[in-house]
Motif scaffolding. Structure first.
Motif, mmCIF file in Angstrom:
data_model
loop_
_atom_site.group_PDB
_atom_site.id
_atom_site.type_symbol
_atom_site.label_atom_id
_atom_site.label_comp_id
_atom_site.label_asym_id
_atom_site.label_seq_id
_atom_site.Cartn_x
_atom_site.Cartn_y
_atom_site.Cartn_z
ATOM 1 N N THR B 42 0.832 -1.200 0.000
ATOM 2 C CA THR B 42 0.000 0.000 0.000
ATOM 3 C C THR B 42 0.870 1.254 0.000
ATOM 4 O OG1 THR B 42 -1.682 -1.237 1.199
ATOM 5 C CG2 THR B 42 -1.893 1.155 1.202
ATOM 6 N N VAL B 43 1.930 1.251 0.801
ATOM 7 C CA VAL B 43 2.851 2.395 0.820
ATOM 8 C C VAL B 43 3.479 2.574 -0.560
ATOM 9 C CG1 VAL B 43 5.078 3.197 1.709
ATOM 10 C CG2 VAL B 43 3.347 2.332 3.292
ATOM 11 N N ILE B 44 3.895 1.471 -1.163
ATOM 12 C CA ILE B 44 4.524 1.548 -2.487
ATOM 13 C C ILE B 44 3.562 2.096 -3.525
ATOM 14 C CG2 ILE B 44 5.314 0.067 -4.377
ATOM 15 C CD1 ILE B 44 6.973 -1.432 -2.416
ATOM 16 N N ARG B 45 2.315 1.629 -3.468
ATOM 17 C CA ARG B 45 1.327 2.119 -4.449
ATOM 18 C C ARG B 45 1.119 3.625 -4.305
ATOM 19 N NH1 ARG B 45 -2.142 -0.717 -7.212
ATOM 20 N NH2 ARG B 45 -3.893 0.599 -6.588
ATOM 21 N N MET B 46 1.181 4.126 -3.086
ATOM 22 C CA MET B 46 1.029 5.574 -2.902
ATOM 23 C C MET B 46 2.253 6.310 -3.446
ATOM 24 S SD MET B 46 -1.072 6.117 0.646
ATOM 25 C CE MET B 46 -0.258 4.974 1.733
ATOM 26 N N ILE B 47 3.437 5.717 -3.229
ATOM 27 C CA ILE B 47 4.667 6.345 -3.736
ATOM 28 C C ILE B 47 4.621 6.462 -5.259
ATOM 29 C CG2 ILE B 47 7.153 5.941 -4.066
ATOM 30 C CD1 ILE B 47 7.192 4.821 -1.201
ATOM 31 N N LEU B 48 3.980 5.477 -5.902
ATOM 32 C CA LEU B 48 3.928 5.469 -7.360
ATOM 33 C C LEU B 48 2.734 6.235 -7.915
ATOM 34 C CD1 LEU B 48 4.919 1.750 -7.878
ATOM 35 C CD2 LEU B 48 6.351 3.771 -8.165
ATOM 36 N N GLY B 49 1.929 6.797 -7.042
ATOM 37 C CA GLY B 49 0.757 7.531 -7.528
ATOM 38 C C GLY B 49 -0.329 6.611 -8.053
ATOM 39 N N GLN B 50 -0.327 5.356 -7.604
ATOM 40 C CA GLN B 50 -1.357 4.411 -8.046
ATOM 41 C C GLN B 50 -2.499 4.355 -7.054
ATOM 42 O OE1 GLN B 50 1.034 0.904 -8.282
ATOM 43 N NE2 GLN B 50 1.725 1.320 -10.363
ATOM 44 N N SER B 51 -2.336 5.071 -5.963
ATOM 45 C CA SER B 51 -3.323 4.992 -4.904
ATOM 46 C C SER B 51 -3.405 6.358 -4.228
ATOM 47 C CB SER B 51 -2.848 3.912 -3.919
ATOM 48 O OG SER B 51 -3.738 3.793 -2.846
ATOM 49 N N PRO B 52 -4.600 6.974 -4.221
ATOM 50 C CA PRO B 52 -4.710 8.288 -3.588
ATOM 51 C C PRO B 52 -4.461 8.199 -2.080
ATOM 52 C CG PRO B 52 -6.806 7.615 -4.619
ATOM 53 C CD PRO B 52 -5.858 6.482 -4.781
ATOM 54 N N LEU B 53 -3.840 9.214 -1.504
ATOM 55 C CA LEU B 53 -3.582 9.195 -0.061
ATOM 56 C C LEU B 53 -4.885 9.465 0.691
ATOM 57 C CD1 LEU B 53 -0.444 11.546 0.191
ATOM 58 C CD2 LEU B 53 -0.633 9.338 -0.919
ATOM 59 N N SER B 54 -5.026 8.828 1.852
ATOM 60 C CA SER B 54 -6.155 9.192 2.717
ATOM 61 C C SER B 54 -5.744 10.291 3.671
ATOM 62 C CB SER B 54 -6.641 7.980 3.517
ATOM 63 O OG SER B 54 -6.944 6.913 2.671
ATOM 64 N N GLY B 55 -4.436 10.537 3.785
ATOM 65 C CA GLY B 55 -3.990 11.619 4.654
ATOM 66 C C GLY B 55 -2.474 11.695 4.654
ATOM 67 N N GLY B 56 -1.970 12.809 5.129
ATOM 68 C CA GLY B 56 -0.529 12.966 5.232
ATOM 69 C C GLY B 56 0.073 13.555 3.972
ATOM 70 N N GLU B 57 1.389 13.610 3.965
ATOM 71 C CA GLU B 57 2.082 14.188 2.827
ATOM 72 C C GLU B 57 3.150 13.242 2.315
ATOM 73 O OE1 GLU B 57 3.312 18.137 4.065
ATOM 74 O OE2 GLU B 57 1.147 18.433 4.405
ATOM 75 N N LEU B 58 3.331 13.300 1.003
ATOM 76 C CA LEU B 58 4.284 12.397 0.381
ATOM 77 C C LEU B 58 4.939 13.117 -0.785
ATOM 78 C CD1 LEU B 58 5.454 9.518 0.003
ATOM 79 C CD2 LEU B 58 3.471 9.011 -1.419
ATOM 80 N N ALA B 59 6.266 13.155 -0.773
ATOM 81 C CA ALA B 59 6.975 13.768 -1.892
ATOM 82 C C ALA B 59 8.016 12.781 -2.413
ATOM 83 C CB ALA B 59 7.646 15.059 -1.458
#
Ligand SMILES: Nc1ncnc2c1ncn2[C@@H]1O[C@H](COP(=O)(O)OP(=O)(O)OP(=O)(O)O)[C@@H](O)[C@H]1O
Ligand SMILES: [Mg+2]
Lengths: 253, 299
Positions: B42-59
């Motif tokens: 799930t973390v990886i999918r968010m890093i790749l922009g394949q999964s919208p974040l439910s909260g927090g920040e990611l760069a």
């Protein structure tokens, strides 16, 4: 990267796969209309001298071009797209590249319409062998087939992006595609239907695809071409919008 | 290269990632560890922009996700948890078509294709169809595919799961070579040995949270005693003897694990009690993992 380019990369992938299966698809795309035209055109045409100012063979031939466009685009956008989306997980691989969901969906629609234009060209060839092509307007027939293909593929994509299995497609085919095939003027003019049914048929996209294609193939003047195009475009735009929403919800979880 | 703060993800109200903070420096190899369902993928999918974040920040590359997905993915290579090679193409065609998705034309790619196949130890197998490749070959091809765009960041989700030891060693060698080339890597794995060998820093996740982090060696030193005795089919008496000699004991199934800083005393105690079935080894990341995430089955 430009959107157009990304879309074409998806299109190209499908084209390369399809090119290998050119043999079987030629047999299918030429053989099937040939058999239908022989069977219906000569068989039924024996009893019916003339429909709407043309021979029954001409009438059916021009109708089959439109209905084949509908079937080709729909099958590709249902079964093939679902296969790439679910069991093959092709889109998952694509979403690890710069491509986005919109690139994938539009590339697929473009591909479905291309395949359906190829089918249309094959059928036109068969139809011309039967002597049913009259006049230079036929040159515009393929672009119209392409536009119809975009429309039918977009509509099918709405179903595909929501489908939980291949079985799901039966609803769409039985409740939507088959009725259009039967009631939208492929085999007889829509006007002969009871007024209520004819009115419903006027709201369906195949009716308008046929209204554009038939005159172009048999060499009659087009009536209200802008209206017919507008209906196809409205169906396309609305379907694409919904399909994209569904696709995002499904692929970006 | 990657920085996440308060990163959260929930699926239909169920939290899969519950606020994690971490960062990966350029050129580092970071490991994301954790039991099944911990939230690694799930973390990886968010890093790749394949999964919208439910909260927090990611760069990623300093670009905010998922808004910058296309730009980030253009510079990233991905080896997914489950292979999704294109079954309609051969091995070489898989690389070629994949390069095309990055806007790399066949002519530009021609020179690199063979090099990538060689890198994956698939030289001469370019014409093979995917279904004729073994699991290890597919995995290697997936790694080669992740390199078509010469990425700065490589994300590998369980790159060696299901592979035999030879295949695993080959992949380790390749990943080390990539690290030497200065690539930043983020990998998940269930093999603690793999993380210990490859990673500069590991993040241990459990139930959506990061419960420990650090360099593998330092994490071992901080978390468990340096010496471990393993006794198979251990009797109650052996457990008691080890405890009496000052060891901290745990049992996994019928195996006794005795952890200690003073190995000689424990060795002597166990020698009389347990006979020949005693294995003495240094503490490893696996001990850390089991200590922190418990011994019960997940999922
Ligand atoms: N699409 C989804 N819909 C609902 N829940 C999901 C979805 N994807 C993951 N989850 C849930 O989120 C949690 C974390 O899953 P994730 O796949 O990130 O774990 P993981 O650490 O990669 O596990 P594994 O080691 O088994 O691959 C799990 O409880 C999982 O059931
Ligand atoms: Mg996972």
């Amino acid at each position: 990267m430009a959107m157009g380019f990304a879309m074409l990369a998806v299109w190209r992938r499908n084209f390369l796969v399809w090119r290998r299966l050119l043999g079987p698809s030629l047999v299918l795309n030429i053989g099937e209309p040939f058999l239908i035209l022989v069977g219906l055109g000569f068989g039924v045409g024996h009893f019916i001298r003339e429909v709407g100012g043309m021979s029954y063979l001409d009438f059916v031939a021009s109708g089959i071009i439109a209905s084949s466009a509908m079937f080709t685009a729909s099958y590709e956008a249902l079964w093939s797209v679902y296969t790439r989306m679910v069991p093959q997980r092709t889109y998952e691989a694509l979403l690890a590249t710069p491509l986005g969901v919109a690139d994938i969906m539009l590339g697929e629609v473009l591909w479905c319409a291309t395949k359906c234009t190829f089918t249309g060209a094959c059928i036109l060839l068969v139809v011309s062998l039967f002597g049913s092509v009259h006049g230079p307007g036929v040159l515009l027939a393929l672009p119209v087939v392409f536009v119809s293909g975009v429309c039918f593929a977009s509509m099918a994509m709405v179903v595909t992006t929501r489908a939980r299995s291949y079985d799901f497609f039966s609803y769409y085919l039985t409740l939507f595609i088959t009725p259009m095939f039967v009631f939208c003027g492929v085999f007889y003019p829509v006007e002969v239907l009871p007024p209520a049914a004819a009115a419903v048929a006027q709201w369906l996209p195949l009716t308008h695809a046929i209204a554009l294609l038939r005159p172009l193939v048999v060499g009659q003047p087009l009536t209200q071409p802008l209206l017919h195009f507008a209906v196809l475009l409205v169906y396309t735009a609305a379907s694409l919008w919904v399909a994209l929403k569904f696709a995002r919800r499904r692929l970006l979880v | 290269m990657i920085s996440a703060s308060g990163l959260r993800k929930s699926y239909n109200g169920r939290e899969a990632v519950c606020g994690v903070d971490f960062s990966v420096a350029a050129g580092a190899c970071a490991g994301l560890l954790g039991p099944n369902g911990a939230g690694k993928t799930t973390v990886i999918r968010m890093i790749l922009g394949q999964s919208p974040l439910s909260g927090g920040e990611l760069a990623v590359f300093g670009l905010a996700m998922p808004a910058a997905a296309a730009r980030v993915r253009a510079r990233t290579g991905v080896v997914p948890q489950l292979d999704n090679l294109d079954p309609d193409f051969t091995a070489a065609e898989n690389l070629e078509t994949y390069a095309r998705y990055f806007g790399i034309k066949a002519a530009q790619f021609a020179g690199r294709k063979e090099a990538l196949l060689d890198f994956a130890a698939l030289g001469g197998r370019g014409d093979a169809r995917i279904e004729t490749l073994s699991g290890g070959m597919r995995r290697r091809l997936s790694i080669a595919r992740a390199l078509v765009n010469d990425p700065q960041l490589i994300v590998l989700d369980e790159p060696t799961t299901g592979l035999d030891p030879q295949a695993r060693h080959l992949i380790w060698a390749r990943l080390r070579r990539l690290r030497q080339q200065g690539k930043t890597m983020l990998l998940t794995t269930h093999y603690m040995e793999e993380a210990e060998r490859l990673c500069d820093e590991v993040f241990i996740m459990d139930a959506g949270r990061i419960i420990a982090r650090g360099a593998p060696k330092e994490l071992i030193r901080r978390t468990v005693e340096p010496h471990v005795f393993e006794v198979e089919a251990a009797a109650e008496a052996a457990t008691a003897a080890a405890q009496a000699a000052g060891a901290r004991v745990e049992t996994v199934g019928d195996v006794l694990l005795a952890y200690t800083a003073e190995p000689e005393a424990v060795a002597a105690a166990l020698k009389t009690m347990a006979g020949p079935g005693v294995l003495r080894r240094p503490a490893s990341l696996e001990d850390v993992f089991l200590r922190l995430t418990g011994r019960g089955l997940r999922d």
